[in-house]
Design a protein around this motif. Structure first.
Motif, PDB file in Angstrom:
ATOM      1  N   ARG A  99       0.828  -1.205   0.000  1.00  0.00           N
ATOM      2  CA  ARG A  99       0.000   0.000   0.000  1.00  0.00           C
ATOM      3  C   ARG A  99       0.864   1.257   0.000  1.00  0.00           C
ATOM      4  O   ARG A  99       0.625   2.206  -0.765  1.00  0.00           O
ATOM      5  CB  ARG A  99      -0.921  -0.005   1.222  1.00  0.00           C
ATOM      6  CG  ARG A  99      -2.142  -0.914   1.083  1.00  0.00           C
ATOM      7  CD  ARG A  99      -2.913  -1.016   2.378  1.00  0.00           C
ATOM      8  NE  ARG A  99      -4.229  -1.620   2.175  1.00  0.00           N
ATOM      9  CZ  ARG A  99      -5.012  -2.057   3.149  1.00  0.00           C
ATOM     10  NH1 ARG A  99      -4.602  -1.966   4.417  1.00  0.00           N
ATOM     11  NH2 ARG A  99      -6.197  -2.590   2.882  1.00  0.00           N
ATOM     12  N   ASP A 100       1.881   1.291   0.853  1.00  0.00           N
ATOM     13  CA  ASP A 100       2.741   2.480   0.947  1.00  0.00           C
ATOM     14  C   ASP A 100       3.525   2.706  -0.343  1.00  0.00           C
ATOM     15  O   ASP A 100       3.646   3.843  -0.814  1.00  0.00           O
ATOM     16  CB  ASP A 100       3.706   2.335   2.125  1.00  0.00           C
ATOM     17  CG  ASP A 100       2.997   2.383   3.473  1.00  0.00           C
ATOM     18  OD1 ASP A 100       1.839   2.842   3.504  1.00  0.00           O
ATOM     19  OD2 ASP A 100       3.590   1.940   4.473  1.00  0.00           O
ATOM     20  N   ASP A 101       4.049   1.627  -0.916  1.00  0.00           N
ATOM     21  CA  ASP A 101       4.824   1.761  -2.153  1.00  0.00           C
ATOM     22  C   ASP A 101       3.945   2.249  -3.305  1.00  0.00           C
ATOM     23  O   ASP A 101       4.372   3.058  -4.138  1.00  0.00           O
ATOM     24  CB  ASP A 101       5.463   0.421  -2.527  1.00  0.00           C
ATOM     25  CG  ASP A 101       6.657   0.085  -1.639  1.00  0.00           C
ATOM     26  OD1 ASP A 101       6.936   0.868  -0.701  1.00  0.00           O
ATOM     27  OD2 ASP A 101       7.304  -0.958  -1.869  1.00  0.00           O
ATOM     28  N   ALA A 102       2.717   1.753  -3.377  1.00  0.00           N
ATOM     29  CA  ALA A 102       1.798   2.194  -4.436  1.00  0.00           C
ATOM     30  C   ALA A 102       1.455   3.672  -4.271  1.00  0.00           C
ATOM     31  O   ALA A 102       1.435   4.436  -5.252  1.00  0.00           O
ATOM     32  CB  ALA A 102       0.532   1.346  -4.407  1.00  0.00           C
ATOM     33  N   THR A 103       1.195   4.098  -3.039  1.00  0.00           N
ATOM     34  CA  THR A 103       0.883   5.504  -2.785  1.00  0.00           C
ATOM     35  C   THR A 103       2.056   6.400  -3.166  1.00  0.00           C
ATOM     36  O   THR A 103       1.877   7.456  -3.789  1.00  0.00           O
ATOM     37  CB  THR A 103       0.526   5.699  -1.301  1.00  0.00           C
ATOM     38  OG1 THR A 103      -0.613   4.898  -0.975  1.00  0.00           O
ATOM     39  CG2 THR A 103       0.209   7.156  -1.006  1.00  0.00           C
ATOM     40  N   ALA A 104       3.275   5.972  -2.811  1.00  0.00           N
ATOM     41  CA  ALA A 104       4.469   6.764  -3.142  1.00  0.00           C
ATOM     42  C   ALA A 104       4.682   6.850  -4.648  1.00  0.00           C
ATOM     43  O   ALA A 104       5.042   7.911  -5.188  1.00  0.00           O
ATOM     44  CB  ALA A 104       5.694   6.152  -2.465  1.00  0.00           C
ATOM     45  N   ALA A 105       4.432   5.747  -5.355  1.00  0.00           N
ATOM     46  CA  ALA A 105       4.651   5.728  -6.805  1.00  0.00           C
ATOM     47  C   ALA A 105       3.644   6.615  -7.545  1.00  0.00           C
ATOM     48  O   ALA A 105       3.952   7.120  -8.637  1.00  0.00           O
ATOM     49  CB  ALA A 105       4.562   4.296  -7.327  1.00  0.00           C
ATOM     50  N   LEU A 106       2.457   6.805  -6.965  1.00  0.00           N
ATOM     51  CA  LEU A 106       1.420   7.600  -7.639  1.00  0.00           C
ATOM     52  C   LEU A 106       1.387   9.049  -7.186  1.00  0.00           C
ATOM     53  O   LEU A 106       0.505   9.810  -7.596  1.00  0.00           O
ATOM     54  CB  LEU A 106       0.049   6.958  -7.405  1.00  0.00           C
ATOM     55  CG  LEU A 106      -0.167   5.568  -8.016  1.00  0.00           C
ATOM     56  CD1 LEU A 106      -1.542   5.030  -7.642  1.00  0.00           C
ATOM     57  CD2 LEU A 106      -0.001   5.590  -9.535  1.00  0.00           C
ATOM     58  N   GLN A 107       2.317   9.431  -6.353  1.00  0.00           N
ATOM     59  CA  GLN A 107       2.330  10.796  -5.830  1.00  0.00           C
ATOM     60  C   GLN A 107       2.450  11.810  -6.980  1.00  0.00           C
ATOM     61  O   GLN A 107       3.220  11.630  -7.924  1.00  0.00           O
ATOM     62  CB  GLN A 107       3.496  10.971  -4.855  1.00  0.00           C
ATOM     63  CG  GLN A 107       3.433  12.258  -4.060  1.00  0.00           C
ATOM     64  CD  GLN A 107       4.479  12.283  -2.958  1.00  0.00           C
ATOM     65  OE1 GLN A 107       5.290  11.364  -2.847  1.00  0.00           O
ATOM     66  NE2 GLN A 107       4.463  13.324  -2.138  1.00  0.00           N
ATOM     67  N   ASP A 108       1.652  12.862  -6.922  1.00  0.00           N
ATOM     68  CA  ASP A 108       1.653  13.961  -7.896  1.00  0.00           C
ATOM     69  C   ASP A 108       1.178  13.532  -9.284  1.00  0.00           C
ATOM     70  O   ASP A 108       1.443  14.222 -10.282  1.00  0.00           O
ATOM     71  CB  ASP A 108       3.051  14.589  -8.018  1.00  0.00           C
ATOM     72  CG  ASP A 108       3.547  15.175  -6.704  1.00  0.00           C
ATOM     73  OD1 ASP A 108       2.713  15.692  -5.951  1.00  0.00           O
ATOM     74  OD2 ASP A 108       4.772  15.087  -6.442  1.00  0.00           O
ATOM     75  N   THR A 109       0.460  12.378  -9.370  1.00  0.00           N
ATOM     76  CA  THR A 109      -0.071  11.939 -10.670  1.00  0.00           C
ATOM     77  C   THR A 109      -1.569  12.186 -10.783  1.00  0.00           C
ATOM     78  O   THR A 109      -2.141  12.002 -11.857  1.00  0.00           O
ATOM     79  CB  THR A 109       0.190  10.435 -10.879  1.00  0.00           C
ATOM     80  OG1 THR A 109      -0.530   9.693  -9.889  1.00  0.00           O
ATOM     81  CG2 THR A 109       1.683  10.122 -10.793  1.00  0.00           C
ATOM     82  N   GLY A 110      -2.211  12.574  -9.712  1.00  0.00           N
ATOM     83  CA  GLY A 110      -3.659  12.722  -9.717  1.00  0.00           C
ATOM     84  C   GLY A 110      -4.392  11.411  -9.545  1.00  0.00           C
ATOM     85  O   GLY A 110      -5.624  11.375  -9.580  1.00  0.00           O
ATOM     86  N   LEU A 111      -3.637  10.322  -9.355  1.00  0.00           N
ATOM     87  CA  LEU A 111      -4.230   8.995  -9.182  1.00  0.00           C
ATOM     88  C   LEU A 111      -4.123   8.559  -7.728  1.00  0.00           C
ATOM     89  O   LEU A 111      -3.192   8.960  -6.998  1.00  0.00           O
ATOM     90  CB  LEU A 111      -3.533   7.962 -10.072  1.00  0.00           C
ATOM     91  CG  LEU A 111      -3.539   8.244 -11.577  1.00  0.00           C
ATOM     92  CD1 LEU A 111      -2.754   7.153 -12.316  1.00  0.00           C
ATOM     93  CD2 LEU A 111      -4.968   8.320 -12.108  1.00  0.00           C
ATOM     94  N   VAL A 112      -5.058   7.735  -7.307  1.00  0.00           N
ATOM     95  CA  VAL A 112      -5.024   7.156  -5.966  1.00  0.00           C
ATOM     96  C   VAL A 112      -5.201   5.653  -6.094  1.00  0.00           C
ATOM     97  O   VAL A 112      -5.722   5.152  -7.095  1.00  0.00           O
ATOM     98  CB  VAL A 112      -6.139   7.729  -5.062  1.00  0.00           C
ATOM     99  CG1 VAL A 112      -5.890   9.192  -4.761  1.00  0.00           C
ATOM    100  CG2 VAL A 112      -7.508   7.545  -5.712  1.00  0.00           C
ATOM    101  N   SER A 113      -4.742   4.934  -5.085  1.00  0.00           N
ATOM    102  CA  SER A 113      -4.851   3.470  -5.115  1.00  0.00           C
ATOM    103  C   SER A 113      -5.386   2.963  -3.790  1.00  0.00           C
ATOM    104  O   SER A 113      -5.277   3.635  -2.759  1.00  0.00           O
ATOM    105  CB  SER A 113      -3.485   2.834  -5.400  1.00  0.00           C
ATOM    106  OG  SER A 113      -2.590   3.095  -4.321  1.00  0.00           O
ATOM    107  N   GLY A 114      -5.960   1.777  -3.859  1.00  0.00           N
ATOM    108  CA  GLY A 114      -6.434   1.102  -2.661  1.00  0.00           C
ATOM    109  C   GLY A 114      -6.337  -0.393  -2.859  1.00  0.00           C
ATOM    110  O   GLY A 114      -6.625  -0.894  -3.956  1.00  0.00           O
ATOM    111  N   LEU A 115      -5.921  -1.098  -1.819  1.00  0.00           N
ATOM    112  CA  LEU A 115      -5.757  -2.547  -1.920  1.00  0.00           C
ATOM    113  C   LEU A 115      -6.904  -3.242  -1.197  1.00  0.00           C
ATOM    114  O   LEU A 115      -7.169  -2.965  -0.026  1.00  0.00           O
ATOM    115  CB  LEU A 115      -4.420  -2.977  -1.308  1.00  0.00           C
ATOM    116  CG  LEU A 115      -4.100  -4.478  -1.358  1.00  0.00           C
ATOM    117  CD1 LEU A 115      -3.925  -4.936  -2.802  1.00  0.00           C
ATOM    118  CD2 LEU A 115      -2.829  -4.784  -0.550  1.00  0.00           C
ATOM    119  N   THR A 116      -7.567  -4.154  -1.906  1.00  0.00           N
ATOM    120  CA  THR A 116      -8.605  -4.964  -1.296  1.00  0.00           C
ATOM    121  C   THR A 116      -8.347  -6.420  -1.658  1.00  0.00           C
ATOM    122  O   THR A 116      -7.316  -6.749  -2.237  1.00  0.00           O
ATOM    123  CB  THR A 116     -10.008  -4.503  -1.737  1.00  0.00           C
ATOM    124  OG1 THR A 116     -11.001  -5.165  -0.977  1.00  0.00           O
ATOM    125  CG2 THR A 116     -10.227  -4.727  -3.212  1.00  0.00           C
TER     126      THR A 116
END
Length: 714
Positions: free
Chosen positions: A146-163
């Motif tokens: 979760r943390d790595d995905a959030t860091a990779a998408l920073q400043d892209t306008g995209l958000v992620s969530g893991l389910t």
């Protein structure tokens, strides 16, 4: 026996306390943590004979990446708009970034052309973990991913969530840990406030909290030791239930003792003598109550669903240790404190106009009115129980702001709900499988109403094994999906490939088997618990009809309690269903713990009847003297269980509300009105074959608790 124990404890309080300190310290230091033996994986609780378990075994051996813990990393725009081509490239590139990160516990992170939703708003990246949901390695990988995905998408306008099952397990564990803290704090505050108000003593308020806090640590350690020695795991709900059970019944037992002790001190009996008498008299009732609770919980051992059967050891240990505590450590502390126990308000005086005296007089004079009024209200509530609907949606029971729940909601708006957890169909043949037969099976599965899509057959490394993934249209944890898998889907799969075994697995299939076994366990646990309780009550009351009356009253209370749960959560709050475990757990708590109050009142009526009072006089005396104890204990226990409603977890809220309502019904309707009303109406046959004392009845002052000819003295 109880008289001897009381004299020994009161005569040697320091020795008793020293033994307790040594034993508690040994348990706390040398036993393992209960958290090491806790899991929320329902499949691990099923017997090996079930189809979902057999399917999991095939998947683990031949398709470890698909059969283990999985997840969907859901990527969308923060503003909810459709993904642009650049957004789509960034989202799919995230899979490569995370795969290259080589996160420990993650086998694969993959995006395919099917990862983009039809409406172009979501990319669902598939994640495979190295292990099953709840494994340490998997649990550790979830927050890193979760943390790595959030860091990779920073400043892209995209958000992620893991389910998915791995993330849901992590979030469930975190939610229960948070719930445990809330429950503990709320319970302590409630007990301090209620005991302080009832006894007007800061000392009385603090002692149960300190004592039960130590007992909770001891019970957790002993339960973990049993799990280690007997090689079993317990459900995530056990720790929360242990907190409320111990603080609830522990406070009950202490309150029973305090009321009788204070009653004797108020009547002029010397404090140490009063304590010995109180422990001797109340000890029999407390022991009977504890054995009743233990007997009811022991019936859980018959359940083949291990999420239920593994609750039994911890709950039995909890009640047994609390019983020993109430008969040894608590009286020892009372003996040391002496008159200081009731500081600063003192023991006080009996009220000249107790409301329970009026209740006792009315019930003795108009028993039919009391019994009928209570019976009608309970029957009306019980009618709502016929509308009970279950749910197996453990994700939906988590707070709405839980990360995995939010990601699932985002996924569900753009994909079929079943995409979160596809159903796996495994085909195992005696030799290489016919590709044509597998294609035909896939086509048959696609024709089943409620199936959204069927993936092409995937051969295993062994040509005799293949996997077909099926995505359902409905929520994979909902009843509609369970009905679909249990009926049409399994029917279409079984026997479809000549000479081969076909197993339907996955989370939905697991809950199908859980539902089936739960129904079977309910049919075995309910009657066995009732028989155990009847035998204990019959031995305590030395009667046949009285325990039958008490069981009938408890059954009516259970029906009314379940009806109240249905009324609130289905009709008022609009839930789609009530947690599948609630009826059987609620039954055990209401029947077992609610019976405490019946035992206290019934035992007092029985005692007065044996002393020569006529049935109606015995009822009046019992209510006048002991209904206050039941009311106080009931309020404390109900508030303790009601603290479960503060957790934000739907299943604990349902359980907390249900048990609280059941306890209040038992404390304020069943024990002081319905049971005494029936005893007065039925008269002497109610207590058959109990013999009445030959002498004239003693005065009500003696009956109320002062030592009489038949009462133990130091």
């Amino acid at each position: 026996m109880f008289g001897y124990l009381a004299r020994t404890v009161v005569a040697h309080p320091w020795r008793v306390i020293a033994l307790w300190v040594i034993a508690a310290a040994a348990v706390l230091v040398f036993t393992p943590s209960l958290g090491k033996y806790t899991t929320g994986n329902q499949q691990s609780f099923l017997p090996q004979s079930f189809e979902s378990v057999q399917a999991q075994a095939v998947g683990t051996e031949y398709f470890p990446a698909q059969s283990g813990a999985t997840g969907s990393l859901v990527v969308s725009r923060a503003d909810g708009a459709p993904l642009s081509p650049t957004d789509q490239a960034t989202a799919t590139g995230l899979a490569t970034t995370l795969q290259n990160a080589a996160i420990e516990g993650v086998l694969a992170v993959q995006a395919t052309p099917q990862s983009l939703s039809p409406d172009g708003r979501v990319v669902a990246i598939q994640v495979a973990f190295a292990g099953q949901p709840g494994d340490d390695q998997v649990d550790a990988a979830v927050p890193v991913l979760r943390d790595d995905a959030t860091a990779a998408l920073q400043d892209t306008g995209l958000v992620s969530g893991l389910t998915g099952n791995a993330a849901i397990q992590v979030d469930t564990t975190a939610a229960y840990d948070h719930a445990d803290r809330i429950i503990t704090v709320a319970t302590v505050i409630l007990i301090l406030a209620l005991l302080g108000a009832i006894f007007r003593s800061a000392v009385v308020a603090v002692i149960p909290v300190l004592v039960i806090g130590v007992v909770l640590g001891v019970v957790s350690g002993l339960t973990a030791l049993l799990a280690y020695l007997l090689d079993f795991q317990v459900s995530t709900t056990l720790q929360s239930i242990l907190v409320v059970v111990l603080f609830g019944i522990g406070t009950d037992y202490i309150v029973f003792l305090l009321f009788r002790y204070r009653e004797l001190v108020r009547s002029g009996v010397e404090p140490r003598e009063a304590l010995v008498t109180a422990v001797a008299v109340v000890g029999r009732v407390v022991a009977s109550s504890a054995l009743t609770v233990i007997g009811a919980f022991a019936a859980l051992l018959l359940a083949k669903l291990e999420s239920l059967s593994t609750l039994a050891p911890g709950l039995i240990v909890a009640v047994a240790v609390m019983l020993v505590t109430a008969l040894t450590l608590v009286p020892a502390l009372f003996a040391l404190l002496g008159p200081r126990l009731f500081w600063p308000g003192g023991p006080g005086r009996d009220s000249a106009h107790s409301p329970f005296a009026a209740v006792g007089a009315f019930t003795a004079r108009r028993p039919a009115v009391s019994a009928a009024a209570v019976g009608v209200v309970l029957i009306v509530l019980g009618l709502f129980a016929t509308g009970y609907r279950s749910t197996y949606n453990t994700l939906g029971e988590l707070p709405s702001d839980t990360s995995s729940q939010q990601a699932f909601d985002t996924l569900g708006r753009s994909f079929p709900a079943g995409a979160l957890s596809p159903t796996q169909v495994y085909v195992v043949g005696p030799g290489p499988l016919d590709p044509g037969a597998l294609t035909a099976l896939g086509a048959d599965l696609a024709q089943v109403p409620g199936v959204a899509s069927v993936a092409p057959p995937k051969p295993g490394q062994d040509p005799a094994v293949a996997l077909i993934s099926v995505v359902l249209q409905d929520d994979p944890y909902g009843n509609a999906a369970l009905d679909l898998v249990e009926g049409p889907l399994r029917a279409a799969a079984h026997g479809s490939v000549p000479g081969a075994q076909v197993y339907v697995g996955g989370q939905t299939s697991t809950y199908v088997d859980v539902r089936s076994q739960l129904h079977a366990d309910t049919r075995s646990v309910f009657p066995v618990a009732a028989v155990i309780i009847f035998v204990i009550l019959a031995l305590l009351l030395t009667a046949i009809l009285a325990p039958l009356n008490l069981l009938a009253c408890v059954a009516l209370t259970f029906a009314a309690t379940l009806g109240a749960v249905v009324l609130l959560f289905l009709h008022v709050r609009g839930y789609s269903g009530i947690d599948f475990s609630i009826p059987i757990v609620l039954y055990l708590f209401v029947v077992a713990i609610g019976t405490d109050y019946n035992i206290l009142i019934a035992a007092r009526i029985h005692e007065e009847f044996r002393r020569g009072h006529d049935p109606r006089s015995a009822v009046r005396i019992a209510i006048s003297n002991d209904a206050a104890t039941v009311a106080a204990a009931g309020v404390i226990l109900a508030c303790t269980f009601a603290s479960l409603m503060l957790t934000g977890l739907a299943n604990l809220s349902e359980l907390g509300f249900g048990v609280a309502v059941g306890i209040l019904i038992a404390a304020f309707a069943m024990a002081p009105l319905l049971v005494p009303g029936l005893a007065a109406l039925e008269g002497r046959p109610f207590w058959w074959p109990t013999r009445v004392a030959e002498s004239a009845p003693q005065s009500e002052t003696v009956s109320a608790g002062a030592p009489g000819p038949d009462r133990p003295r130091p």
